[in-house]
Design a protein around this motif. Structure first.
Motif, PDB file in Angstrom:
ATOM      1  N   GLY A 198       0.716  -1.163   0.104  1.00 25.63           N
ATOM      2  CA  GLY A 198       0.100   0.008  -0.221  1.00 25.63           C
ATOM      3  C   GLY A 198       0.917   1.338  -0.061  1.00 25.63           C
ATOM      4  O   GLY A 198       0.443   2.158   0.411  1.00 25.63           O
ATOM      5  N   LEU A 199       2.336   1.116  -0.520  1.00 28.90           N
ATOM      6  CA  LEU A 199       2.922   2.313  -0.506  1.00 28.90           C
ATOM      7  C   LEU A 199       2.403   3.660  -1.310  1.00 28.90           C
ATOM      8  O   LEU A 199       2.434   4.676  -0.813  1.00 28.90           O
ATOM      9  N   ARG A 200       1.659   3.120  -2.342  1.00 28.87           N
ATOM     10  CA  ARG A 200       1.280   4.285  -3.173  1.00 28.87           C
ATOM     11  C   ARG A 200       0.025   5.092  -2.490  1.00 28.87           C
ATOM     12  O   ARG A 200       0.024   6.189  -2.541  1.00 28.87           O
ATOM     13  N   VAL A 201      -0.731   4.258  -1.781  1.00 25.00           N
ATOM     14  CA  VAL A 201      -1.754   4.931  -0.946  1.00 25.00           C
ATOM     15  C   VAL A 201      -1.420   5.729   0.194  1.00 25.00           C
ATOM     16  O   VAL A 201      -1.565   6.755   0.389  1.00 25.00           O
TER      17      VAL A 201
ATOM     18  N   PRO B 263      -7.360  -7.329 -10.507  1.00 26.12           N
ATOM     19  CA  PRO B 263      -6.563  -8.332 -10.964  1.00 26.12           C
ATOM     20  C   PRO B 263      -5.012  -7.943 -10.594  1.00 26.12           C
ATOM     21  O   PRO B 263      -4.692  -6.794 -10.759  1.00 26.12           O
ATOM     22  N   VAL B 264      -4.206  -8.865 -10.519  1.00 23.45           N
ATOM     23  CA  VAL B 264      -2.782  -8.871 -10.189  1.00 23.45           C
ATOM     24  C   VAL B 264      -2.034  -9.113 -11.441  1.00 23.45           C
ATOM     25  O   VAL B 264      -2.192 -10.177 -12.028  1.00 23.45           O
ATOM     26  N   LEU B 265      -0.909  -8.082 -11.830  1.00 24.23           N
ATOM     27  CA  LEU B 265      -0.206  -8.407 -12.765  1.00 24.23           C
ATOM     28  C   LEU B 265       1.371  -8.584 -12.274  1.00 24.23           C
ATOM     29  O   LEU B 265       1.834  -8.046 -11.532  1.00 24.23           O
ATOM     30  N   LEU B 266       1.745  -9.765 -12.689  1.00 23.42           N
ATOM     31  CA  LEU B 266       3.024 -10.342 -12.332  1.00 23.42           C
ATOM     32  C   LEU B 266       4.240  -9.492 -12.818  1.00 23.42           C
ATOM     33  O   LEU B 266       4.088  -9.337 -14.317  1.00 23.42           O
ATOM     34  N   SER B 267       5.253  -9.344 -12.366  1.00 23.99           N
ATOM     35  CA  SER B 267       6.281  -8.625 -12.794  1.00 23.99           C
ATOM     36  C   SER B 267       7.004  -9.532 -13.835  1.00 23.99           C
ATOM     37  O   SER B 267       6.952 -10.546 -13.922  1.00 23.99           O
TER      38      SER B 267
ATOM     39  N   SER C 118       8.928  -4.090 -20.271  1.00 25.46           N
ATOM     40  CA  SER C 118       8.821  -4.636 -18.599  1.00 25.46           C
ATOM     41  C   SER C 118       7.665  -4.217 -18.043  1.00 25.46           C
ATOM     42  O   SER C 118       7.159  -2.963 -18.181  1.00 25.46           O
ATOM     43  N   ILE C 119       7.185  -5.002 -17.058  1.00 27.15           N
ATOM     44  CA  ILE C 119       5.921  -4.597 -16.273  1.00 27.15           C
ATOM     45  C   ILE C 119       6.434  -4.711 -14.788  1.00 27.15           C
ATOM     46  O   ILE C 119       6.975  -5.909 -14.326  1.00 27.15           O
ATOM     47  N   THR C 120       6.279  -3.597 -14.175  1.00 23.78           N
ATOM     48  CA  THR C 120       6.775  -3.547 -12.632  1.00 23.78           C
ATOM     49  C   THR C 120       5.858  -4.297 -11.783  1.00 23.78           C
ATOM     50  O   THR C 120       4.822  -5.025 -12.207  1.00 23.78           O
ATOM     51  N   GLU C 121       6.344  -4.659 -10.772  1.00 25.98           N
ATOM     52  CA  GLU C 121       5.696  -5.642  -9.679  1.00 25.98           C
ATOM     53  C   GLU C 121       4.204  -4.867  -9.520  1.00 25.98           C
ATOM     54  O   GLU C 121       3.835  -4.069  -9.183  1.00 25.98           O
ATOM     55  N   ARG C 122       3.109  -5.935  -9.664  1.00 25.24           N
ATOM     56  CA  ARG C 122       1.812  -5.789  -9.562  1.00 25.24           C
ATOM     57  C   ARG C 122       1.400  -4.676 -10.685  1.00 25.24           C
ATOM     58  O   ARG C 122       0.458  -4.084 -10.458  1.00 25.24           O
ATOM     59  N   GLY C 123       2.363  -4.315 -11.657  1.00 21.38           N
ATOM     60  CA  GLY C 123       1.886  -3.326 -12.411  1.00 21.38           C
ATOM     61  C   GLY C 123       1.506  -1.990 -12.076  1.00 21.38           C
ATOM     62  O   GLY C 123       1.051  -1.223 -12.751  1.00 21.38           O
TER      63      GLY C 123
ATOM     64  N   SER D 295       3.448   0.609 -12.304  1.00 20.33           N
ATOM     65  CA  SER D 295       3.593   1.957 -12.918  1.00 20.33           C
ATOM     66  C   SER D 295       2.604   2.186 -13.914  1.00 20.33           C
ATOM     67  O   SER D 295       2.719   3.122 -14.640  1.00 20.33           O
ATOM     68  N   LEU D 296       1.616   1.416 -14.128  1.00 18.57           N
ATOM     69  CA  LEU D 296       0.496   1.649 -14.944  1.00 18.57           C
ATOM     70  C   LEU D 296      -0.775   2.183 -14.261  1.00 18.57           C
ATOM     71  O   LEU D 296      -0.847   2.008 -12.999  1.00 18.57           O
ATOM     72  N   SER D 297      -1.750   2.845 -14.855  1.00 16.36           N
ATOM     73  CA  SER D 297      -2.801   3.171 -14.506  1.00 16.36           C
ATOM     74  C   SER D 297      -3.781   2.146 -13.966  1.00 16.36           C
ATOM     75  O   SER D 297      -3.497   1.024 -14.345  1.00 16.36           O
ATOM     76  N   GLY D 298      -4.931   2.533 -13.263  1.00 17.46           N
ATOM     77  CA  GLY D 298      -5.847   1.534 -12.828  1.00 17.46           C
ATOM     78  C   GLY D 298      -6.372   0.667 -14.169  1.00 17.46           C
ATOM     79  O   GLY D 298      -6.643  -0.357 -14.478  1.00 17.46           O
ATOM     80  N   GLY D 299      -6.917   1.711 -15.057  1.00 17.26           N
ATOM     81  CA  GLY D 299      -7.700   1.264 -16.279  1.00 17.26           C
ATOM     82  C   GLY D 299      -6.822   0.405 -17.425  1.00 17.26           C
ATOM     83  O   GLY D 299      -6.894  -0.494 -17.851  1.00 17.26           O
ATOM     84  N   GLN D 300      -5.193   0.730 -17.266  1.00 12.96           N
ATOM     85  CA  GLN D 300      -4.085   0.062 -18.032  1.00 12.96           C
ATOM     86  C   GLN D 300      -4.095  -0.915 -17.549  1.00 12.96           C
ATOM     87  O   GLN D 300      -3.988  -2.559 -18.300  1.00 12.96           O
ATOM     88  N   ARG D 301      -3.910  -1.258 -16.096  1.00 10.75           N
ATOM     89  CA  ARG D 301      -3.900  -2.846 -15.590  1.00 10.75           C
ATOM     90  C   ARG D 301      -5.050  -3.547 -15.760  1.00 10.75           C
ATOM     91  O   ARG D 301      -4.816  -4.900 -16.149  1.00 10.75           O
ATOM     92  N   GLN D 302      -6.378  -3.045 -15.822  1.00 11.57           N
ATOM     93  CA  GLN D 302      -7.557  -3.889 -15.948  1.00 11.57           C
ATOM     94  C   GLN D 302      -7.619  -4.256 -17.367  1.00 11.57           C
ATOM     95  O   GLN D 302      -7.804  -5.418 -17.830  1.00 11.57           O
ATOM     96  N   ARG D 303      -6.914  -3.417 -18.395  1.00 11.60           N
ATOM     97  CA  ARG D 303      -7.117  -3.985 -19.898  1.00 11.60           C
ATOM     98  C   ARG D 303      -5.974  -4.945 -20.331  1.00 11.60           C
ATOM     99  O   ARG D 303      -6.350  -6.027 -20.934  1.00 11.60           O
TER     100      ARG D 303
END
Length: 671
Positions: free
Chosen positions: A218-221, A492-496, A544-549, A551-559
């Motif tokens: 939760g570092l971003r939050v 959803p979770v995106l793996l690095s 490259s995709i960072t851990e849990r994505g 570096s991307l916005s919420g909409g980008q991760r969803q897509r």
């Protein structure tokens, strides 16, 4: 088993009733390696134990002037040295093999249980506990399994030496036996206290690990609300508690070690003093005195092994209890692996459902090709081959129902918990080793605790399984169920890794990665990935995709997550609000593409967006846990007031929430 043969083809069915039972099961599973290690340990320790006897013979030969006996003693000493060296080398080899293979077995079991539970794992067990079990706890469990054979070899040889001393020289032998008895009576009462302190240290370390994992996630939050210092201070306090617990544990073990040094030293002084008097009186020979002195010195080696084994067991017991709690969890509400009688698990009773199916029939013929998906609890029926939208109103209800449709049944509630106000176990109040307090709802820990205390397992309430055609999902082999129904939750979770690795998932081959990315409207996401990954050379698949994505916005991760699900191309795809973070224009295009790319496949979308609902073949309304209406979006919008309120956010007076907000804002400006 040799290390090069890892991983195990079948790691076995663990006895997860408690940490102690789990350690005993591990020992039984590795009996061959333990037997080899014990044999080499006996050779090694026996060689060391024989040195005082040979040295006594050599000294006595010098005293009596016998060259032949001295030569024999020299030959025996060389033979003993070779035996001890070979035994030590092979003991180390087999002991390390036992350590690594035991850790690998536990790691395989945890990986399989994690894969079986899926997203429900972190709903039942804290994420920090999972991290602790899969890292440090595995090493401690392997340490305990490895030290058993060395301790057993030292104990057997020490008993033999003690009995031999009594027979060889009764007076000194009885003195040594009395001294060792006093030493054991002094050390044994200290071990339970040391064990309790080790348990407290392990519990505090687990809490600190959990806090660290939650903070990083939760570092971003935290940065958004300025809470970094608050959580940093919390972690400082947690780490200081770990430090104090570790210091208290170290002090106790230091006291035990001091006793093991002081008392044997006093015993040696007593043996030398009494033995010298006996030698001066002519009652024993000088060689016999040297033999007894060397034997007493040798007995200090098994004492060290006893201390090491006690430490290994103390530190591994809470680790094994944590591993057993995770391994005791099940995908469905089937009977808990604990047995009321306290006996060992029955191999036939614990045979997995996957084995039963694979023995009885071909898995490809388990589910009929065009089967509707039906949930008996809510009455929801999803027609095969179409796009069905489900409107719940409550996102939490939608999430639970989506999980049920994928066969991920939530943690079963006990009968007491199902009653109003019932709370039979408090998740925060755990035992000394944290066995009851680490799981999020305490029910799994309660079942394990009941079994440890000899009680019957806590009763659970079964829920009817979702059916695919006539086949209940929770009766399918796990691989078949996962390959048939895929659930994508709303977070959803995106793996690095690279985008190519992200999309490298089990698939039917009907949908290519390019088609899936286009259907999910990931064009701008690919451009962003290329810009942030210069090493990709302009190839989006190598970006490259960072851990849990993150570096991307919420909409980008969803897509991207939607593209991954589309590539898999399962027979049934369940999507929980897949476009909640996407703008309206992109959402409309995704809805149209989703309908096209999933033609002939069953798709369930939980949402309340008119753009998605309008393109669904059927829309189902869930109210108060039951399916109450079905039809097209336009039909329900016209005929069903409850549906209209959810979709348009209509209030009881007929206006929408957006209109009320606009009117209120306009009135405020006018005033």
């Amino acid at each position: 088993m040799l290390i090069r043969e890892l991983p195990y083809a079948d790691p076995g069915v663990p006895d997860a009733r408690s940490g102690r039972h789990f350690l005993l099961w591990l020992g039984r599973m590795q009996w061959a390696g333990q037997a080899k290690s014990l044999a080499w340990g006996l050779l090694h320790m026996g060689g060391i134990a024989a040195v005082p006897l040979v040295m006594g013979m050599a000294i006595q030969a010098v005293v009596t002037g016998s060259g032949a006996r001295l030569a024999v003693a020299g030959g025996l000493l060389a033979l003993v040295g070779v035996a001890s060296t070979v035994g030590d080398t092979m003991l180390h080899r087999t002991a390390v093999s036992n350590w690594i293979t035991a850790a690998a077995r536990v790691q395989q079991l945890l990986a399989r249980r994690t894969a079986e539970l899926g997203a429900t794992l972190t709903q039942r067990v804290a994420a920090g506990e999972v991290v602790a079990v899969s890292t440090g706890d595995i090493e401690k469990i392997g340490w305990c399994v490895e030290s058993v054979s060395r301790f057993s070899a030292g104990l057997l040889v020490a008993l033999g030496v003690g009995i031999g001393l009594v027979i060889y020289e009764p007076q000194l032998g009885l003195l040594v036996a009395a001294g060792l008895l006093v030493l054991l009576l002094t050390i044994l009462p200290l071990l339970p206290r040391a064990t309790r302190r080790a348990d407290v240290q392990r519990e505090e370390a687990g809490r600190a690990t959990e806090l660290a994992a939650d903070t990083v996630a939760g570092l971003r939050v935290l940065r958004g609300i300025g809470g970094e210092e608050l959580f940093l201070e919390r972690y400082r306090r947690a780490s200081q508690r770990v430090r104090r617990a570790a210091v208290r544990t170290a002090r106790m073990w230091a006291a035990i070690e001091a006793v093991q040094v002081a008392l044997p030293g006093l015993l040696l002084l007593g043996v030398v003093w009494h033995g010298t008097r006996l030698a001066l009186d002519g009652r024993i020979a000088v060689g016999e005195l040297v033999t007894v002195y060397g034997a007493v010195t040798f007995l200090l080696v098994p004492l060290r092994m006893f201390q090491e084994f006690a430490m290994a067991y103390s530190f591994s017991r809470p680790s094994a209890a944590r591993a057993a709690r995770v391994l005791a969890l099940r995908r469905t509400e089937e009977a808990h692996p604990t047995r009321p009688s306290g006996g060992p698990p029955d191999g036939d009773a614990l045979r997995t459902r996957d084995d039963a199916w694979s023995e009885d029939q071909d898995q490809e013929d388990i589910v009929e090709p065009n089967a509707d998906l039906f949930d008996p609890e809510t009455g929801l029926c999803v027609t095969a081959g179409g796009l069905t939208a489900v409107v719940c109103g409550d996102p939490d209800v939608a999430g639970r129902l989506a999980a049920r449709l994928g066969g991920h049944v939530p943690e079963p509630a006990s009968e007491a918990e199902s009653e109003p106000g019932g709370d039979p176990y408090d998740a925060e109040a755990g035992s000394e080793d944290g066995s009851a307090g680490d799981s999020k709802d305490g029910s799994a820990g309660a079942a394990v605790r009941d079994a440890d205390e000899g009680k019957a397992p806590h009763p659970v309430l079964r829920q009817p399984s979702v059916r695919l055609g006539d086949t209940p999902l929770d009766e399918l082999p796990l691989d078949t169920a996962r390959g048939t129904v895929l659930v994508q939750d709303k977070d959803p979770v995106l793996l690095s890794g690279t985008l190519r690795e992200l999309l490298d998932v089990p698939r039917s081959g009907r949908v290519s990665a390019r088609e899936a990315l286009e259907a999910a409207r990931c064009g701008d996401v690919l451009e962003a990935l290329v810009r942030s990954s210069p090493e990709s050379g302009g190839d989006p698949m190598a970006a490259s995709i960072t851990e849990r994505g993150r570096s991307l916005s919420g909409g980008q991760r969803q897509r991207l997550a939607l593209a991954r699900s589309l590539v898999t191309d399962p027979r049934v795809l369940v999507l929980d609000d897949p476009t909640s973070a996407v703008d309206a224009h992109t959402e409309a295009r995704i809805a149209e593409s989703l309908r096209r790319i999933r033609t002939g496949r069953t798709t369930v979308v939980f949402c309340s967006s008119p753009l998605m609902l309008d393109r669904a073949d059927e829309v189902r309304l869930i109210s108060e846990g039951k399916a109450v209406a079905s039809g097209s979006h336009q039909e329900l919008l016209r005929d069903n007031q409850a549906y209209r309120r959810i979709v348009t956010r209509e209030t009881h007076d007929g206006s929408t929430e957006e209109a009320e907000a606009a009117a209120e804002a306009e009135g405020t400006v006018t005033a």
